[in-house]
Design a protein around this motif. Structure first.
Motif, PDB file in Angstrom:
ATOM      1  N   SER A  24      -7.342   7.060   0.556  1.00 19.77           N
ATOM      2  CA  SER A  24      -6.846   7.030  -0.814  1.00 19.77           C
ATOM      3  C   SER A  24      -6.816   5.593  -1.328  1.00 19.77           C
ATOM      4  O   SER A  24      -6.252   4.712  -0.672  1.00 19.77           O
ATOM      5  N   ARG A  27      -3.177   4.379  -1.944  1.00 21.46           N
ATOM      6  CA  ARG A  27      -2.351   3.948  -0.805  1.00 21.46           C
ATOM      7  C   ARG A  27      -2.645   2.492  -0.507  1.00 21.46           C
ATOM      8  O   ARG A  27      -3.791   2.083  -0.466  1.00 21.46           O
ATOM      9  N   THR A  30       0.807   2.651   3.510  1.00 22.72           N
ATOM     10  CA  THR A  30       1.413   3.799   4.182  1.00 22.72           C
ATOM     11  C   THR A  30       0.371   4.742   4.767  1.00 22.72           C
ATOM     12  O   THR A  30      -0.733   4.877   4.251  1.00 22.72           O
ATOM     13  N   SER A  43      -3.566  10.921   6.013  1.00 20.86           N
ATOM     14  CA  SER A  43      -3.864  10.166   4.798  1.00 20.86           C
ATOM     15  C   SER A  43      -3.652   8.679   5.066  1.00 20.86           C
ATOM     16  O   SER A  43      -2.583   8.280   5.524  1.00 20.86           O
ATOM     17  N   PRO A  45      -4.838   4.374   3.733  1.00 14.96           N
ATOM     18  CA  PRO A  45      -5.382   3.571   2.634  1.00 14.96           C
ATOM     19  C   PRO A  45      -6.906   3.477   2.725  1.00 14.96           C
ATOM     20  O   PRO A  45      -7.472   3.394   3.826  1.00 14.96           O
ATOM     21  N   GLY A 187       0.732  10.862  -3.120  1.00 12.20           N
ATOM     22  CA  GLY A 187      -0.199   9.958  -2.461  1.00 12.20           C
ATOM     23  C   GLY A 187      -1.205  10.636  -1.566  1.00 12.20           C
ATOM     24  O   GLY A 187      -1.789  10.016  -0.710  1.00 12.20           O
ATOM     25  N   ARG A 188      -1.418  11.877  -1.730  1.00 12.09           N
ATOM     26  CA  ARG A 188      -2.400  12.586  -0.877  1.00 12.09           C
ATOM     27  C   ARG A 188      -3.631  12.890  -1.675  1.00 12.09           C
ATOM     28  O   ARG A 188      -3.692  13.096  -2.782  1.00 12.09           O
TER      29      ARG A 188
END
Length: 188
Positions: A24, A27, A30, A43, A45, A187-188
């Motif tokens: 992602s 991100r 995390t 997931s 960064p 954030g997914r």
């Protein structure tokens, strides 16, 4: 977010659960993991190198496998593990008080992280806590055990949690998680 990619070297041999890595751009630092429809989703960064991806995927696979050991096939084993964790926490931070008669994970608790019923000495933990850091889960367990000693959020209640060193950090973490969930920032 980039397209999910299967992760080579994910679960250990003999473990049928596939692992999918999602990169992602949103991100920054995390990493999270959860299980959806029999697939472990990790997931990360988008900026992670292949080495960082491999390291974090292996770490998250170990973490989720360790946490879920026995849960799918034996929910009673998961509850026994939670009961032992609660007893250990009570011994360390509550002088051995507040140990629940029953404690377990529930999926029907969407607006609270945990709840306690002092009359029945029972504690329920939201399944949404799974995958959160252990110190956050420990705080929620301690918070609910403190309610078995003192039902209201008064000075006596909060004094029970003073010995847990991560209380304020965990409260901030949960507030951030609730804000993110309420605003679609998963954030997914």
């Amino acid at each position: 977010m980039t397209e999910p990619s299967p992760q080579a070297g994910g679960p250990a041999a003999g473990d049928p659960m596939p692992v999918v890595v999602r990169r992602s751009a949103r991100r920054r630092r995390t990493v999270s993991a959860d299980v959806r429809n029999g697939t472990m989703i990790v997931s990360i960064p988008a900026t992670f190198t292949q080495a960082q991806e491999k390291e974090w995927v292996a770490r998250m696979v170990r973490k989720l496998q360790g946490r879920s050991a026995g849960q799918a096939s034996d929910p009673a084993a998961a509850d026994r593990a939670l009961a032992q964790r609660a007893a250990d926490l009570a011994g360390r931070y509550l002088g051995g008080r507040g140990i629940p008669g029953t404690i377990g994970w529930v999926t029907n608790q969407n607006s609270r992280w945990g709840s306690a019923t002092p009359a029945h000495r029972s504690i329920r933990l939201s399944h949404k806590l799974r995958g959160m850091p252990d110190w956050v889960i420990d705080y929620v367990i301690l918070h609910e055990m403190a309610h078995l000693i003192e039902p209201s959020h008064n000075r006596v209640f909060w004094s029970l949690l003073e010995s847990y060193p991560d209380t304020e950090k965990a409260k901030a973490f949960l507030a951030g998680a609730a804000f993110a969930a309420d605003h679609g920032l998963a954030g997914r």
